[in-house]
Design an enzyme around this catalytic site. Sequence first.
Site, PDB file in Angstrom:
ATOM      1  N   GLU A   1      68.167  -8.813 -25.988  1.00 56.73           N
ATOM      2  CA  GLU A   1      67.912  -7.982 -27.165  1.00 56.73           C
ATOM      3  C   GLU A   1      69.173  -7.247 -27.613  1.00 56.73           C
ATOM      4  OE1 GLU A   1      68.694  -4.788 -26.208  1.00 56.73           O
ATOM      5  OE2 GLU A   1      68.814  -5.614 -24.174  1.00 56.73           O
TER       6      GLU A   1
ATOM      7  N   GLU B   1      71.747  -8.021 -24.458  1.00 53.92           N
ATOM      8  CA  GLU B   1      71.937  -9.276 -25.202  1.00 53.92           C
ATOM      9  C   GLU B   1      71.389 -10.503 -24.473  1.00 53.92           C
ATOM     10  OE1 GLU B   1      76.040  -9.918 -26.158  1.00 53.92           O
ATOM     11  OE2 GLU B   1      76.324  -7.934 -27.046  1.00 53.92           O
TER      12      GLU B   1
END
Length: 355
Positions: free
Chosen positions: A177, A320
């Site tokens: 994310e 991420e």
Amino acid sequence: MSLVEQTLAAIVPLDVAAERAASTRLDSLTKPPGSLGYLEDFVRRYAAIRHDAAARFGGGALMVFVADHGVADAAVSAYPKAVTAEMLRNIGAGGAAISVLARSFGYQLLVTDVGVETDTSFSPLPGVRYRRVGAGTRSLLEGPAMSLEEASRALEIGIEAAHQTAVGGATLVGIGEMGIGNSTSAAAILAALTGLEARRLVGRGTGLDDAGLKRKIGVVEAALRLHWKCFSDGLQTLAALGGFEIAAMAGACLAAAAHNLPMVIDGFIATAAAAIAQKIRPGLFDYMFFGHCSAEGGHSLVLERLGVRPILALGMRLGEGTGAALAMKTIESALALFHQMATFTSAGVSGKLEQ
């Protein structure tokens, strides 16, 4: 029947027979029994989740969901919300850490804008999928961050992404994310679901100073007081505290299980999504690997409370999906050993002496 209900109905128990068959082959390889440690556990669980005694590997895929949070306006991050859109551009263009790892490992990378405040869909960014629920969530200090309908839609976006990876042939998937303020929502979710105190969970995120950390703890504590009546229900907890990208990751976890795809969870924020998915469908952790122990907040405490073991502990806190990617490569390495090592019989190596 809704897409979420269909997905839940499609989840079947793990394949114990496949797990046993994989274990038998592991014991036949030219090594002392159990000498590959947790790598052998990875192979057995992979075979059970995939319903495939041969534990075949068809490729990896990483799903990164990006969105903004209304709570960022409460000064809980050292960076402005504009960074979310800027990093979305960077990930899509291939310049972010997760982009480099996905490229290096040969993994498919699906980058999805689930609700970034700055809407770039009118001039789409290369490498970005647009499935926007809205222009960021509302502040969890003023009411639910999402409506139940928005939370459900975000779950569906994650379900659709995981379905796409399955159709594309991936047999191992990971989630990650990006979203300024999302470690605040994640800390609130994990406090709500584990009972751990906010002060033990809240971390410095993007680099808060002491005053910022104290303010962030206060925000999470206030959110927990405001929304405590929701915490017996997974969807309501998600809507009250979460973000669009956390909901999408939770949906991806549900769909991965439905497609017999082993799911690798990234760090602190992805763990919040996994915990929501587990709340919605108890037993879902059996279909997941927890990629790493993040240096963010109280992630190690959370993993211990949830009863799960991380694959790696590298002091990372980037997000991420970077930790998930590295853990996926570790699982892939375990599978390569399983497939390519000789057996005692094929190599003409003597087995263990009978006692």
